[in-house]
Design an enzyme around this catalytic site. Structure first.
Site, PDB file in Angstrom:
ATOM      1  N   HIS A 175       0.854  -1.178   0.000  1.00 57.36           N
ATOM      2  CA  HIS A 175       0.000   0.000   0.000  1.00 57.36           C
ATOM      3  C   HIS A 175       0.891   1.230   0.000  1.00 57.36           C
ATOM      4  O   HIS A 175       2.124   1.129   0.113  1.00 57.36           O
ATOM      5  CB  HIS A 175      -0.947   0.008   1.202  1.00 57.36           C
ATOM      6  CG  HIS A 175      -2.171  -0.846   1.001  1.00 57.36           C
ATOM      7  ND1 HIS A 175      -3.109  -0.576   0.028  1.00 57.36           N
ATOM      8  CD2 HIS A 175      -2.606  -1.966   1.652  1.00 57.36           C
ATOM      9  CE1 HIS A 175      -4.070  -1.483   0.083  1.00 57.36           C
ATOM     10  NE2 HIS A 175      -3.785  -2.340   1.047  1.00 57.36           N
TER      11      HIS A 175
ATOM     12  N   ASP B  12       0.006   7.011  -3.480  1.00 58.59           N
ATOM     13  CA  ASP B  12      -1.146   6.682  -4.319  1.00 58.59           C
ATOM     14  C   ASP B  12      -1.429   7.758  -5.359  1.00 58.59           C
ATOM     15  O   ASP B  12      -1.668   7.452  -6.533  1.00 58.59           O
ATOM     16  CB  ASP B  12      -2.391   6.490  -3.457  1.00 58.59           C
ATOM     17  CG  ASP B  12      -2.460   5.115  -2.809  1.00 58.59           C
ATOM     18  OD1 ASP B  12      -1.628   4.258  -3.153  1.00 58.59           O
ATOM     19  OD2 ASP B  12      -3.338   4.896  -1.959  1.00 58.59           O
TER      20      ASP B  12
END
Length: 390
Positions: free
Chosen positions: A136, A166
């Protein structure tokens, strides 16, 4: 379709058709950007959804219809390939090899449409020892060398939500890659595969920092060791009397001079040192901390608003919508009952507008969206359970 205008975006990407294989995080955000800028994006989701995100509050899925297809069924895979035949771009964010096993890899898709830009969004990229490992934002930016230096706490780094990996190193570079490949495809007539990896993009974002390391102006092995990471007192955050904070950053001499001039009435018997007198940096930091702690954040905002001292109140996300500058520009807007960012950047001739809100459930627009893209026999697909109209 109520509330959904298929292919009617107003931005500069109007006419560009995008097939999105639903994922999480940077993939949806990248497709949100494309939709915000006018592209006709169709989002293919699994029936019932799954994973993180989705639903009416997932603003990264705004502006495009949701189609639910069971990609374990060959008829559903064939439906996606039929969508690909008239698309300019396909975006997928699965682990390497998954799309190929589904029958939706680059070879299968570009076999139907050689002009297709096939964009792959992952954390680790399509190759390398970690390519198939889970991860992540926090693990990607850690591996890319960015997390180590974040924050001014000597004891531990601090991460900025999932903005850096991200969306900074991920969706931003995904969109850059798509637009570059689209431009090249229009000249060459051939599409290609875009391998967008968060680790690559995050490393690329640090280009300036690597230059500062090479020049000896940034310490690579400790936090707050350089010009822009809290290593100097006139580029830092200071607390105010009401428990809030201000951001201070007058790097240039004339801006520092204005800071000193406007702070002067609140310094008492202290005086601000010369800007780059390194030996007096500790004294400067103490002077700034004492001065800013003497008044509220709102008072300092009034003192510095519109000046060249480079001081700004640190507001919350909801407070930002009411800041006079952002309010005047409409940077954050109420749309369909939800506060959210307006499309960015802005264009003088082909202005972008916000499209429909996120789908309430996966497959909310299956019938109409597939029909709008020219897929025949949609009712039969729904009747057979290949597609789901929620």
């Amino acid at each position: 379709m109520a509330g959904m205008q298929l292919g009617e975006g107003t931005g500069p990407l109007k006419g560009v058709r995008v097939v999105e294989i639903a994922g999480i995080g940077p993939g949806p955000h990248g497709c949100q950007i494309l939709a915000d800028l006018g592209a006709d994006v169709i989002r293919v989701e699994r029936p019932g959804g799954g994973g993180l995100g989705g639903g009416p509050d997932d603003l990264t899925t705004r502006g495009r219809p949701s189609v639910a297809l069971d990609l374990k069924r060959p008829e559903a895979v064939e439906t996606v390939l039929r969508l690909v035949e008239t698309a300019d771009v396909l975006v997928e964010g699965m682990r390497p090899g998954v799309a190929e096993r589904l029958g939706l890899g680059p070879d299968a898709c570009r076999g139907r449409n050689p002009r297709l830009v096939y964009a792959r969004m992952t954390g680790w990229g399509q190759s390398g020892p970690l390519a198939e490992a889970a991860g992540h934002d926090i693990t990607y930016i850690a591996t890319a060398g960015a997390l180590f230096g974040l924050g001014q706490d000597p004891a531990r780094p601090h991460f900025p939500m999932n903005l850096l990996g991200d969306f900074g190193g991920g969706s931003t570079y995904l969109v850059i890659g798509i637009l570059a490949a689209l431009l090249e495809a229009r000249a060459s007539g051939a599409g290609q595969v875009v391998d967008a990896a968060i680790v690559d993009g995050t490393a690329h974002l640090q280009t300036m920092a690597y230059g500062q390391i090479a020049a000896g102006a940034h310490h690579p092995d400790r936090r707050a060791g350089g010009l822009l990471d809290g290593g100097i007192p006139f580029y830092d955050v200071y607390g105010t009397s009401d428990g809030r904070h201000v951001a201070v950053g007058p790097l240039e001499g004339k801006f520092y001079g204005e800071l000193c001039e406007r702070l002067a009435p609140y310094l008492g018997d202290r005086a601000m040192p010369e800007q780059y007198d390194v030996a007096r940096f500790a004294e400067m930091r103490e002077t700034l901390a004492a001065a800013f702690a003497s008044r509220t954040m709102a008072a300092w905002a009034e003192t510095f608003e519109g000046t060249d001292a480079c001081v700004a109140p640190i507001v919350t996300m909801t407070e930002a919508a009411d800041h006079p500058h952002l309010a005047a520009r409409g940077t954050l807007v109420e749309h369909e009952g939800r506060l959210q960012p307006a499309p960015a950047p802005r264009f003088s001739r082909t202005a972008a507008t916000l499209g429909a809100p996120p789908a309430a459930v996966p497959g909310a627009h299956t019938r109409d969206a597939l029909a709008a893209w020219g897929i025949e026999g949609v009712d039969a697909l729904i009747a057979d359970g290949v597609a789901v109209q929620a």
